[in-house]
Design a protein around this motif. Structure first.
Motif, short mmCIF file in Angstrom:
data_model
loop_
_atom_site.label_atom_id
_atom_site.label_comp_id
_atom_site.label_asym_id
_atom_site.label_seq_id
_atom_site.Cartn_x
_atom_site.Cartn_y
_atom_site.Cartn_z
N TRP A 203 0.77 -1.27 -0.07
CA TRP A 203 0.15 -0.09 0.12
C TRP A 203 0.93 1.21 0.11
O TRP A 203 0.42 2.26 -0.49
CB TRP A 203 -0.90 0.23 1.28
N ARG A 207 0.58 5.22 -1.86
CA ARG A 207 0.67 6.62 -1.18
C ARG A 207 2.10 7.09 -1.77
O ARG A 207 1.93 8.14 -2.13
CB ARG A 207 1.24 6.23 0.31
N GLU A 212 -1.69 10.98 -0.43
CA GLU A 212 -2.40 10.78 0.56
C GLU A 212 -3.82 10.92 0.20
O GLU A 212 -4.57 10.10 0.56
CB GLU A 212 -2.27 11.83 1.73
N LEU A 215 -4.69 7.68 -1.64
CA LEU A 215 -4.72 6.59 -0.61
C LEU A 215 -5.88 6.29 -0.07
O LEU A 215 -6.32 5.29 0.30
CB LEU A 215 -3.45 6.76 0.15
N TYR A 218 -8.48 4.90 -1.88
CA TYR A 218 -7.92 3.33 -2.14
C TYR A 218 -8.30 2.60 -0.94
O TYR A 218 -8.76 1.41 -1.01
CB TYR A 218 -6.48 3.51 -2.31
#
Length: 287
Positions: A203, A207, A212, A215, A218
């Motif tokens: 992950w 990022r 961010e 993310l 996500y």
């Protein structure tokens, strides 16, 4: 006293599945028997298929693209994600075709139609167990010693995926009766699922590459959270601890993202059940 009138062909949803556990057991046994009829390896395919998939990904990503160097203990990281995403892919793929595939039975007798998608998820769970056993053996050989938190994380990840697959299976299983394009959409969704969750990569790559904000989007994918729960349960970097190994879980993982994933999975199953009940009244006619 007059009995309460009810719309023909409609049951009480998943409540009927709980009341028809014997029928569910029969359907699961039938699915397993039909699937391996005439097969030489039988249930051993549950080992062979993920094993070949693991070897291909490990060579392609681990060896050739260097993931072995950038992700510690990468084989365990990879396989713990593969077994869970394979369960989702098989469960949703079979559940979305289960109503059409059992059309002959549905047209002859009435039984709770939710049994068919739920039975498909149970069959996929049966295939999941041998893969989990292989994963556990590999983890033990690498020094894995689970605690209560790790066991809870693994059970939570499995539960999120099972709820998600069941909800989507109900939705697409019903939609597929009316719109056969649903099968193609599900196939496309399953193709994306492996790459839209951190099965083959970390992950942190999302990022670092996209920032961010992306993310956060996500992490709204329940599959991402479920896979990370399995990584937390079974994978550990060979150096560092939970607090200083920054690649172990995303920020606010247990306090925020796990509850969010659980809520989203429940909402999906409620949506799937609602859609199924709205459409099931004409299943026999459409089939």
């Amino acid at each position: 006293m007059s009995a309460e009138l009810a719309t023909p062909g409609l049951g009480r949803g998943l409540k009927d599945v709980l009341r028809s556990r014997f029928l569910l057991k029969l359907l699961v046994a039938k699915e397993l028997k039909v699937r391996y009829r005439g097969s030489v390896l039988g249930l051993l395919w549950s080992y062979v298929k993920p094993g070949v998939q693991f070897i291909v990904f490990w060579f392609a990503l681990g060896v050739f693209l260097g993931m072995n160097r950038s992700t510690e203990n990468y084989p365990i990281y990879l396989f713990s994600g593969i077994v869970l995403i394979n369960f989702f892919n098989e469960a949703l793929g079979n559940a979305s075709r289960s109503i059409v595939g059992n059309g002959g039975l549905i047209k002859k007798i009435y039984l709770p139609r939710e049994l068919f998608p739920v039975a498909s998820v149970w069959v996929s769970a049966v295939h999941f167990v041998p893969q989990l056993v292989v994963l556990l053996i590999a983890c033990v050989f690498t020094g894995w010693r689970p605690g209560l938190l790790e066991i809870a994380a693994a059970l939570s990840g499995f539960a999120i995926v099972a709820l998600l697959a069941t909800g989507l299976g109900l939705f697409f299983g019903a939609a597929n009766v009316y719109f056969r394009d649903s099968e193609n959409f599900v196939d496309m969704l399953l193709m994306i699922a492996t790459w839209a969750s951190p099965v083959l990569y970390s992950w942190t790559m999302v990022r670092d590459a996209l920032g961010e904000v992306f993310l956060t989007l996500y992490l709204l994918n329940p599959l991402t959270i479920a896979v990370e729960l399995f990584h937390f349960a079974f994978w550990r970097p060979t150096t560092g601890s939970v607090t200083d190994a920054g690649t172990l879980v995303p920020p606010d993982f247990f306090s925020l993202w796990v509850p969010v994933a659980a809520i989203l999975a429940v909402l999906v199953i409620l949506l799937g059940q609602y859609t199924f009940r709205r459409l099931e009244g004409r299943f026999a006619q459409e089939l």
